[in-house]
Each structure stands twice: as C-alpha cells, then as structure tokens.
Design a protein around this motif. Structure first.
Motif, short mmCIF file in Angstrom:
data_model
loop_
_atom_site.label_atom_id
_atom_site.label_comp_id
_atom_site.label_asym_id
_atom_site.label_seq_id
_atom_site.Cartn_x
_atom_site.Cartn_y
_atom_site.Cartn_z
N LEU A 54 16.58 3.34 69.92
CA LEU A 54 16.19 2.08 70.55
C LEU A 54 15.40 2.39 71.82
CD1 LEU A 54 16.91 -0.84 69.63
CD2 LEU A 54 18.55 -0.89 71.50
N GLU A 55 14.32 1.68 72.03
CA GLU A 55 13.43 1.98 73.15
C GLU A 55 13.72 1.14 74.39
OE1 GLU A 55 9.46 1.68 71.74
OE2 GLU A 55 9.65 3.34 70.33
N ALA A 56 14.53 0.11 74.26
CA ALA A 56 14.88 -0.73 75.41
C ALA A 56 16.23 -1.37 75.14
CB ALA A 56 13.81 -1.81 75.63
N GLY A 57 16.89 -1.80 76.22
CA GLY A 57 18.19 -2.42 76.08
C GLY A 57 18.10 -3.83 75.51
N VAL A 58 19.11 -4.20 74.74
CA VAL A 58 19.19 -5.53 74.13
C VAL A 58 20.62 -6.03 74.28
CG1 VAL A 58 18.97 -6.89 72.01
CG2 VAL A 58 17.37 -5.01 72.45
N ARG A 59 20.79 -7.29 74.64
CA ARG A 59 22.13 -7.88 74.77
C ARG A 59 22.34 -8.92 73.67
NH1 ARG A 59 25.60 -9.83 79.98
NH2 ARG A 59 26.05 -7.62 79.89
N LEU A 60 23.44 -8.76 72.94
CA LEU A 60 23.81 -9.67 71.85
C LEU A 60 25.10 -10.41 72.22
CD1 LEU A 60 23.45 -7.12 68.88
CD2 LEU A 60 21.66 -8.62 69.82
N ALA A 61 25.14 -11.70 71.95
CA ALA A 61 26.39 -12.47 72.04
C ALA A 61 26.84 -12.79 70.62
CB ALA A 61 26.18 -13.76 72.84
N VAL A 62 28.08 -12.46 70.31
CA VAL A 62 28.61 -12.61 68.96
C VAL A 62 29.76 -13.61 68.97
CG1 VAL A 62 29.63 -11.42 66.98
CG2 VAL A 62 28.01 -10.20 68.47
N LEU A 63 29.65 -14.64 68.11
CA LEU A 63 30.71 -15.63 67.94
C LEU A 63 31.10 -15.66 66.47
CD1 LEU A 63 28.84 -16.65 70.43
CD2 LEU A 63 30.10 -18.80 70.16
N SER A 64 32.39 -15.69 66.21
CA SER A 64 32.87 -15.67 64.83
C SER A 64 34.18 -16.42 64.73
CB SER A 64 33.05 -14.22 64.38
OG SER A 64 33.43 -14.13 63.02
N ASP A 65 34.49 -16.89 63.53
CA ASP A 65 35.82 -17.41 63.19
C ASP A 65 36.28 -18.54 64.12
OD1 ASP A 65 36.75 -15.43 60.97
OD2 ASP A 65 35.96 -14.17 62.56
N LEU A 89 19.86 -12.34 72.05
CA LEU A 89 20.06 -12.95 70.73
C LEU A 89 21.52 -13.41 70.64
CD1 LEU A 89 18.43 -10.19 68.46
CD2 LEU A 89 17.32 -12.27 69.32
N ILE A 90 21.74 -14.48 69.87
CA ILE A 90 23.10 -14.96 69.60
C ILE A 90 23.35 -14.83 68.10
CG2 ILE A 90 24.66 -16.94 69.68
CD1 ILE A 90 22.97 -17.96 72.07
N LEU A 91 24.44 -14.16 67.75
CA LEU A 91 24.79 -13.94 66.36
C LEU A 91 26.06 -14.72 66.02
CD1 LEU A 91 24.30 -10.05 66.19
CD2 LEU A 91 22.59 -11.86 65.98
N LEU A 92 25.96 -15.62 65.05
CA LEU A 92 27.13 -16.33 64.54
C LEU A 92 27.55 -15.62 63.26
CD1 LEU A 92 26.04 -20.05 65.11
CD2 LEU A 92 27.27 -18.52 66.65
N ALA A 93 28.73 -14.98 63.31
CA ALA A 93 29.11 -14.04 62.26
C ALA A 93 30.06 -14.65 61.23
CB ALA A 93 29.75 -12.80 62.88
N GLY A 94 29.98 -15.97 61.01
CA GLY A 94 30.69 -16.58 59.90
C GLY A 94 32.01 -17.25 60.25
N ASP A 95 32.45 -18.11 59.34
CA ASP A 95 33.68 -18.90 59.47
C ASP A 95 33.67 -19.75 60.74
OD1 ASP A 95 34.45 -17.80 57.10
OD2 ASP A 95 36.32 -16.94 57.81
#
Length: 301
Positions: A54-65, A89-95
């Motif tokens: 990876l060439e630069a930092g990335v911040r992810l927010a993960v919400l699930s269940d 980026l925001i990741l909705l990981a199901g349920d």
C-alpha cells in the motif's frame, strides 16, 4: 450462660448467610452490568493493519450485525461515532437487518446518513440473503438509490489517498464443500471460483468483505487465494465473553473459537473480525461484549 451460647451460634450462622447474599448480589450486578454494556454502550475500537504494497494510509470504518437495532433516533449515535473517526470508506459487513424484518427502514436510514460521511459499501450477510429470498423488498435497488455500492461476488477498483485498492464482497465459502474443503475448481461452486480468480488478478491491495470469517479460515482457502485482508463479522464476538476464556461460540468454529474478534494472520492472509453491534432476540443475550464499530487503519508496510 446457655442463652449467650445460643446467641453466639446464631451470630455464627448469620455471617455465612450474609456473605452468601452479598456474593449473590455482586454476581447479579456483574451479570446485569455485563448485559447492559453489551446492548447500550457502543464503542469504537481502532486496529492497525500493516498493509504490504500500500502506498498511502487508508482508514476504514466497519459496521456489522446490527440486526435492526437502533442507537438513538435513526441510529444517530452510530452515525455520530462513525463521523468522528473521519473514515475514508465505510464497510457494512452484513446482518444489518434480520431475515424476518418487515421492511428495510432501519438499514436504509443508517446507510443514507452514513453516505454523508464517506462512501459506503455493503456486503450481504446471511440475514440479507434470507430477507431477499423472502421477497420483502429489493435491497439492492433501494441501497443503490441512496448511493451505496452493493458487493456480492463483485468488486470495485478504488484509489483512496493515492492508495490503489480492490474491494470485493463474498458471502459464500471460498472453498469446496468436499471432504477436505479443497479449492478444486472441479468441486467448488463455479461462480465463486470464477469470481475469486478474477478478484485476485491485480497488483492492487485486495480487501474482501466476507460476512463469515469461516468462509476463509477453513480448508485450503487461506493458502489458495491471493487476498490481502478479509473483513468479517457474523460471530458477535462469541456472543457471551467469559473471563479468561473469551467468546463462547463462533458459528462453524463451534465453542470457544479461535477467530472471533480482532486482527489475525493465517497463511499470509490478514483477517479483521468485528464483534458487531447487536444480536437476534431469539439468541442468548450478549454478555461482556460491547457493541463495536471497528476502525481499521491500513498502514503502508
């Protein structure tokens, strides 16, 4: 003289009874607090992932269940907590809803609000698939209308802060349901095999949102597929977290599972597993298992 002896014996009996009562009260308070925190006290937990290439930092927010839960009106508390992390980026990981939900309002309200903070990507969990099978409403069209990208055996290529990413979504198992959970093309689901083959054919940093961690931890999956990071939920952190023992139950992993919450390395594959935000009413209550928004800081290695 006899009366004084009797009083002494009574006092001796009362002390153990009082101690037992005190211990029961303390246990009751501990159990009540453990359940209350697990339902009404959402937390943000931040993890760093060393991202080779990876060439630069990335911040992810993960919400699930989430399972149709609400933290404040229209889940305003969750939205505020996510916004405060300034994710890329925001990741909705199901349920996020339940398979038996009467409608998608909780999910759509949350997703729409989150799009004002960062781009939102949604990968199905088993409950979304049950909901779609019931024909209650067309979640794909409803989410797309809000600007949410749905990923189910599909992927997108992104450039975030100068970092080149490939982001995909897969609910199914990344191996064949044969005696050894191989990744043989003759035994695997042909669509899943073809998708994973296409997905890994890139020099970008590869992130797969896969609701079940089980989809990649069993059999030959972790040694076969060239995936950098798998993001999962599903197991609710073990549902009941016991002192010194950890999470009680984890789906296909059974009791006291290994891959339940946090960051793991398996055969060069990194797994980020969130304990999620809620549970189904018919399950054991969450205990010592606070609702979690997982924040992943991808750090160039």
């Amino acid at each position: 003289m006899r009366a004084k002896q009797k009083q002494g014996r009574d006092g001796g009996l009362r002390r153990p009874a009082a101690l037992a009562l005190m211990l029961l009260l303390c246990l009751g308070a501990y159990l009540a607090c453990g359940i209350w925190v697990s339902y009404f006290y959402p937390q943000v937990r931040t993890f760093q992932v060393q991202a080779e290439g990876l060439e630069a930092g990335v911040r992810l927010a993960v919400l699930s269940d989430l399972h149709d839960r609400r933290f404040g009106g229209d889940n305003a508390e969750l939205v505020r907590l996510v916004e405060g992390q300034s994710p890329d980026l925001i990741l909705l990981a199901g349920d996020i809803l339940n398979g038996y939900s009467q409608g998608p309002d909780t999910l759509l309200e949350l997703a729409e609000a989150l799009t004002e903070t960062a781009p939102v990507y949604f990968a199905w969990g088993n409950h979304e698939l049950d909901y779609l099978a019931a024909g209650t409403s067309d979640l794909t069209a409803e989410l797309s209308a809000l600007g949410v990208t749905v990923l189910e055996e599909s992927f997108v290529d992104l450039t975030v802060n100068g970092a080149e990413l490939r982001l995909g979504g897969l609910y199914g198992y990344a191996f064949a349901m044969d005696d050894y959970n191989t990744c043989s093309p003759a035994n695997m689901d042909p669509d899943t095999y073809a998708f994973l083959t296409r997905f890994q054919a890139t020099g970008r940093y590869k992130i797969m949102v896969s609701h079940r961690p089980d989809s990649f931890i069993f059999g030959a999956a972790s040694t076969t597929w060239d995936v950098d990071l798998v993001v999962s939920g599903h197991d609710h952190g073990g549902q009941v977290v016991l002192p010194f023992l950890g999470g009680l139950y984890g789906g296909d992993q059974g009791f006291f599972p290994t891959y339940i919450h946090g960051i793991y390395e398996k055969d060069g594959l990194t797994l980020a597993i969130t304990s999620g935000l809620g549970t189904q009413k018919e399950r054991l209550p969450r205990f010592a298992d606070p609702p979690e928004i997982m924040v992943l800081d991808l750090i160039p290695a």
